[in-house]
Design an enzyme around this catalytic site. Structure first.
Site, PDB file in Angstrom:
ATOM      1  N   SER A 112       0.789  -1.168   0.083  1.00  0.00           N
ATOM      2  CA  SER A 112      -0.017   0.238   0.023  1.00  0.00           C
ATOM      3  C   SER A 112       0.808   1.259   0.026  1.00  0.00           C
ATOM      4  O   SER A 112       0.445   2.478  -0.161  1.00  0.00           O
ATOM      5  CB  SER A 112      -1.054   0.056   1.025  1.00  0.00           C
ATOM      6  N   LYS A 115       0.233   4.190  -2.628  1.00  0.00           N
ATOM      7  CA  LYS A 115      -0.553   5.081  -2.630  1.00  0.00           C
ATOM      8  C   LYS A 115       0.221   6.498  -2.559  1.00  0.00           C
ATOM      9  O   LYS A 115      -0.824   7.312  -2.783  1.00  0.00           O
ATOM     10  CB  LYS A 115      -1.650   5.020  -1.387  1.00  0.00           C
ATOM     11  N   SER A 310      -5.769   4.282   4.052  1.00  0.00           N
ATOM     12  CA  SER A 310      -5.416   3.004   3.117  1.00  0.00           C
ATOM     13  C   SER A 310      -6.673   2.629   2.224  1.00  0.00           C
ATOM     14  O   SER A 310      -6.825   1.205   2.085  1.00  0.00           O
ATOM     15  CB  SER A 310      -4.685   2.008   3.891  1.00  0.00           C
TER      16      SER A 310
END
Length: 478
Positions: A112, A115, A310
């Site tokens: 993640s 991102k 997230s």
């Protein structure tokens, strides 16, 4: 080792002054970190006035030395719970000097922390103020309406919204009812054709569609495809856990909610395409004429949601905005192509990125640790002020977002309230990248990525990552 790091001449000033409102001198003001909202979306009072969390950095503080940082980190990076491939980059934000690197330019599965790339590229391509429209036009036959998804994942049905301040179908239905006049709505057609390609990225694990953290990526959805947005929001505020039950067909689910609001038969809802643009008519609306439109929260707010919590579906939606801004198909492939192009436009090492999605759920993504620390520096050096928005949503260790429950052990609590970072986790993959202020007040950027960690000890691996950041927080390292 090759390093192509920008010299950061004004970053400390930007972070201490220009970014204070965005939260580098961090405040806590509720589950979504927006100190500017006086009331929540449901009308209830917001949290009390925010208090400072992170200590200010000092641009005049002594800079750690590479030898000092190496002596500190080498034993920690060698921790067996991190697995057999660990890539690390640490740099001084003000001077741009690399202080530590281990495989820093090698590509790793990032999970993640992807991102951060999504955030920077959408802010560059669309700008912080851009809003995504959801439109309704008249269908081919009297009484038919077509709701056209523009890619707003935060769109809500009504005031029971997951995302505070989101556009609402109730407002859209009011506009459409007024525009229809005496025409009775009889059918709702859902046009989600803005997006193309698969709804699930082929590199996603098999359990992603049903695991609560991902879902079908469609151009029309409400509340990030959550089945119960109110319960999901309460759970997120209480635990920092963003998992939630998702609907299988977000576009049709949104269309059915809209039909109920219009008083049209729910069984009439079907997928289709809007007629072409039309001029004004007399009597019943002519096919294609716009009957109503609502606009999303600005991109800067959606970036906050994506990074702090997230949020995977928000990430995929924002990446498709990058694709549309760069004349690419709004698909996984088109978004990845566009994001790569924007990285190159920004002068970052696009060759150290190979992306197949924007959320980091895919195991086929690759990023280098040094690209991440370069990206963080660029976002704060003042040359592209719109990129500084990424700092507002970065979770604070032991305080907010995905770091809410971390940095509580005796070996990591030195980083609580001092580390601000984005995390990433897949089975066997763990990552963290962000900012940390040293004991002397020096601001550092760091990234730690490991994609061959033991699958059966995730908590130990996360703690090993956190020990690295916490050690930097307590470091003089001279």
């Amino acid at each position: 080792m090759r390093r192509r790091r920008r010299t950061v001449l004004v970053l400390a000033t930007v972070l201490l002054l220009g970014l204070a409102g965005l939260g580098v001198v961090v405040v806590r003001s509720g589950p979504f970190g927006d100190a500017g909202d006086a009331r929540q979306a449901d009308g209830a009072p917001s949290d009390p006035a925010p208090v400072a969390v992170l200590a200010e950095s000092d641009p005049n503080a002594a800079q750690p030395t590479p030898d000092g940082v190496r002596e500190l980190l080498d034993p920690l990076v060698a921790d067996a719970t991190l697995g057999s491939r660990v890539h690390v980059s640490v740099a001084d934000v003000l001077s741009g000097q690399e202080l530590y690197g281990k495989g820093a330019d090698e590509e790793t599965v990032p999970a993640s922390v992807t991102k951060l790339v999504t955030a920077v590229t959408v802010l560059a391509a669309r700008g912080p103020a851009y809003r995504i429209p959801t439109r309704v036009v008249a269908g081919e036959n009297p009484g038919e309406v077509v709701i056209v998804g523009g890619g707003d994942p935060t769109l809500a049905v009504d005031e029971a919204a997951f995302y505070p301040g989101a556009a609402r179908l109730t407002d859209l239905a009011e506009q459409v009812t007024q525009a229809l006049g005496d025409t009775v709505p009889t059918k709702v057609i859902v046009d989600a054709t803005l997006y193309s390609g698969p709804k699930y990225e082929p590199g996603w694990d098999d359990d992603i569609p049903t695991g609560g953290y991902g879902g079908a990526v469609t151009a029309l959805m409400t509340d990030g495809a959550r089945r119960d947005p109110v319960a999901a929001r309460k759970a997120l505020a209480a635990t920092g856990n963003g998992g939630a039950d998702r609907v299988a067909d977000p576009d049709l689910t949104a269309g059915r909610s809209f039909a109920r609001l219009l008083g049209a038969p729910v069984e009439s809802v079907q997928r289709g395409a809007a007629p072409g643009p039309a001029g004004s008519g007399v009597g019943a609306p002519v096919p294609g004429i716009e009957l109503g439109v609502v606009e999303s929260l600005p991109v800067i707010r959606m970036v906050d949601f994506m990074i702090k919590d997230s949020d995977n579906l928000v990430a995929e939606a924002l990446a498709r905005q990058v694709a549309l801004a760069r004349d690419q198909p709004a698909s996984f492939v088109g978004a990845a192509t566009a994001m790569d192009a924007v990285l190159a436009e920004l002068g970052l090492s696009a060759e150290e990125a190979a992306l197949t999605d924007a959320s980091g759920l895919s195991r086929t993504n690759r990023l280098s640790a040094s690209l991440l620390t370069d990206l963080i520096a660029l976002a704060g050096n003042g040359s592209r002020p719109e990129l500084a928005a990424i700092f507002a949503g970065l979770p604070v260790a032991g305080w907010s977002g995905t770091l809410l429950t971390r940095y509580a052990s005796p070996v990591t609590n030195g980083g609580a309230g001092v580390v601000r970072a984005k995390t990433g986790t897949l089975t066997g993959v763990h990552a963290i990248a962000g900012l940390v202020t040293t004991a002397d007040g020096r601001l550092l950027s760091f990234a730690v990525l490991t994609d061959r960690a033991p699958a059966d000890t995730p908590e130990q691996t996360r703690q090993a990552l956190d020990r690295i950041a916490a050690a930097l927080a307590g470091c003089g390292c001279r």
